[in-house]
Design a protein around this motif. Sequence first.
Motif, PDB file in Angstrom:
ATOM      1  N   VAL A 242       0.859  -1.184   0.000  1.00 40.22           N
ATOM      2  CA  VAL A 242       0.000   0.000   0.000  1.00 40.22           C
ATOM      3  C   VAL A 242       0.894   1.232   0.000  1.00 40.22           C
ATOM      4  O   VAL A 242       1.861   1.319   0.748  1.00 40.22           O
ATOM      5  N   LYS A 243       0.523   2.218  -0.810  1.00 47.08           N
ATOM      6  CA  LYS A 243       1.397   3.361  -1.006  1.00 47.08           C
ATOM      7  C   LYS A 243       0.605   4.592  -1.386  1.00 47.08           C
ATOM      8  O   LYS A 243      -0.218   4.475  -2.283  1.00 47.08           O
ATOM      9  N   PRO A 244       0.834   5.764  -0.803  1.00 45.35           N
ATOM     10  CA  PRO A 244       1.638   6.032   0.387  1.00 45.35           C
ATOM     11  C   PRO A 244       1.082   5.316   1.629  1.00 45.35           C
ATOM     12  O   PRO A 244       0.066   4.630   1.544  1.00 45.35           O
ATOM     13  N   VAL A 268       6.379   7.158   1.977  1.00 47.47           N
ATOM     14  CA  VAL A 268       7.014   7.742   0.787  1.00 47.47           C
ATOM     15  C   VAL A 268       7.761   9.046   1.087  1.00 47.47           C
ATOM     16  O   VAL A 268       7.736   9.557   2.216  1.00 47.47           O
ATOM     17  N   SER A 269       8.385   9.557   0.040  1.00 48.69           N
ATOM     18  CA  SER A 269       9.282  10.709   0.161  1.00 48.69           C
ATOM     19  C   SER A 269       8.638  11.919   0.845  1.00 48.69           C
ATOM     20  O   SER A 269       9.270  12.578   1.672  1.00 48.69           O
ATOM     21  N   GLY A 270       7.386  12.211   0.522  1.00 47.86           N
ATOM     22  CA  GLY A 270       6.732  13.376   1.118  1.00 47.86           C
ATOM     23  C   GLY A 270       6.450  13.189   2.597  1.00 47.86           C
ATOM     24  O   GLY A 270       6.456  14.137   3.384  1.00 47.86           O
ATOM     25  N   THR A 307      10.915   2.520   4.231  1.00 43.34           N
ATOM     26  CA  THR A 307      11.085   3.835   4.821  1.00 43.34           C
ATOM     27  C   THR A 307      12.512   4.316   4.656  1.00 43.34           C
ATOM     28  O   THR A 307      13.461   3.529   4.768  1.00 43.34           O
ATOM     29  N   TYR A 308      12.653   5.604   4.365  1.00 38.35           N
ATOM     30  CA  TYR A 308      13.985   6.195   4.206  1.00 38.35           C
ATOM     31  C   TYR A 308      14.703   6.286   5.548  1.00 38.35           C
ATOM     32  O   TYR A 308      15.892   6.577   5.592  1.00 38.35           O
ATOM     33  N   TRP A 309      13.990   6.044   6.652  1.00 40.25           N
ATOM     34  CA  TRP A 309      14.606   6.048   7.983  1.00 40.25           C
ATOM     35  C   TRP A 309      15.029   4.650   8.415  1.00 40.25           C
ATOM     36  O   TRP A 309      15.369   4.441   9.593  1.00 40.25           O
TER      37      TRP A 309
HETATM   38  C1  PBG Z   1       7.476   4.929  -9.679  1.00 38.46           C
HETATM   39  C2  PBG Z   1       7.606   5.229  -8.217  1.00 38.46           C
HETATM   40  C3  PBG Z   1       7.354   6.431  -7.564  1.00 38.46           C
HETATM   41  C4  PBG Z   1       7.669   6.230  -6.223  1.00 38.46           C
HETATM   42  C5  PBG Z   1       8.117   4.913  -6.104  1.00 38.46           C
HETATM   43  N1  PBG Z   1       8.047   4.308  -7.347  1.00 38.46           N
HETATM   44  C6  PBG Z   1       6.947   7.736  -8.103  1.00 38.46           C
HETATM   45  C7  PBG Z   1       5.612   7.879  -8.695  1.00 38.46           C
HETATM   46  O1  PBG Z   1       4.806   6.951  -8.737  1.00 38.46           O
HETATM   47  O2  PBG Z   1       5.337   8.983  -9.151  1.00 38.46           O
HETATM   48  C8  PBG Z   1       7.563   7.250  -5.144  1.00 38.46           C
HETATM   49  C9  PBG Z   1       8.278   6.911  -3.880  1.00 38.46           C
HETATM   50  C10 PBG Z   1       8.395   8.059  -2.940  1.00 38.46           C
HETATM   51  O3  PBG Z   1       7.776   9.117  -3.112  1.00 38.46           O
HETATM   52  O4  PBG Z   1       9.147   7.894  -1.957  1.00 38.46           O
HETATM   53  N2  PBG Z   1       8.702   4.428 -10.196  1.00 38.46           N
END
Ligand code: PBG
Length: 318
Positions: A242-244, A268-270, A307-309
């Motif tokens: 599941v993402k984010p 995710v990154s945000g 996780t980036y952590w």
């Molecule tokens: C697509 C992908 C993305 C992320 C992971 N795989 C970007 C998107 O779907 O736009 C985002 C991961 C993150 O924000 O940490 N290759």
Amino acid sequence: MRRLRRTPALRRLTAEMSVQPADLVLPMFVAEGLSEPRAISSMPGVVQHTLDSLVKAATEAVEAGVGGVMLFGIPTNKDAVGSGADDPDGILNSGLSRLKFELGDATVLMADLCLDEFTDHGHCGVLAVDGSVDNDATLQRYAEMALAQAEAGADLLGTSGMMDGQVGVVRRALDQVHRSEVGVLGYAPKYASAFYGPFREAVSSSLTGDRFSYQQDPARGVTEALAEMALDVAEGADIVMVKPALPYLDILSEIARVSPVPVAAYQVSGEYAMLEAAAERGWIDRVRAIDETLLSIKRAGASMILTYWAVEVANRSA
Ligand code: PBG
């Protein structure tokens, strides 16, 4: 109710959740043509690696007890079909080969299976003449990527492109060449999220539009999410993700309740950037907030968390 909250020992005894290093997966970036690691300004503490610094950082992650690493590649040259993605000497496949060579089976090596880092238009697939993302032409490219990533040594392929049928196509491509041991981490459900913003800098993305024609609308609910999950599982996904994570804990909890395969969540990154930014301003207790988000994701039902952590948290819990 307060009796069991009185001392740290009572709270420790009654705790029902914990985050173990082995539950955590570290997403990593490797970029072509760098002579030293390059900082990503919107993700303080995260870098684009050189091949050498990638090996060093991944080794540290393994030593910290982290459960796996997920690799993203950033090529110097991009084109309409993302040729670098399945080039055995392309940056992603080179990075995977190096990590497999250096680490062997000491960790779980995961590869991002998507074209967006490799296309000059930045979309996750190839485009039709009208400019839309061509689902079935993209599947062909994903099959080619899958073979290259398997050859490079990836254990799990992360199908993050949100094309219909992607898990099935990847599964069949692997089986046809007798690589049935290579697994698929299905990104389902995956939402079209503003929380991927900093990632676009992390992978030097060329995207100008958005991904709403293939990623899920945040205004849809759990029924669609369960349908996405069911398709990925039916097509052969070994794990679903599941993402984010934090904005979709409701979805995560429903998926975790019914999924027949292990469930991952991607912080995710945000999610990383907003907490780091608040902490930098002294507006939030950084360590406590990080741990609380990870516990929340565990509590909602994820058995593993990207996780980036990952390394920091693993080292802290050791
Ligand atoms: C697509 C992908 C993305 C992320 C992971 N795989 C970007 C998107 O779907 O736009 C985002 C991961 C993150 O924000 O940490 N290759």
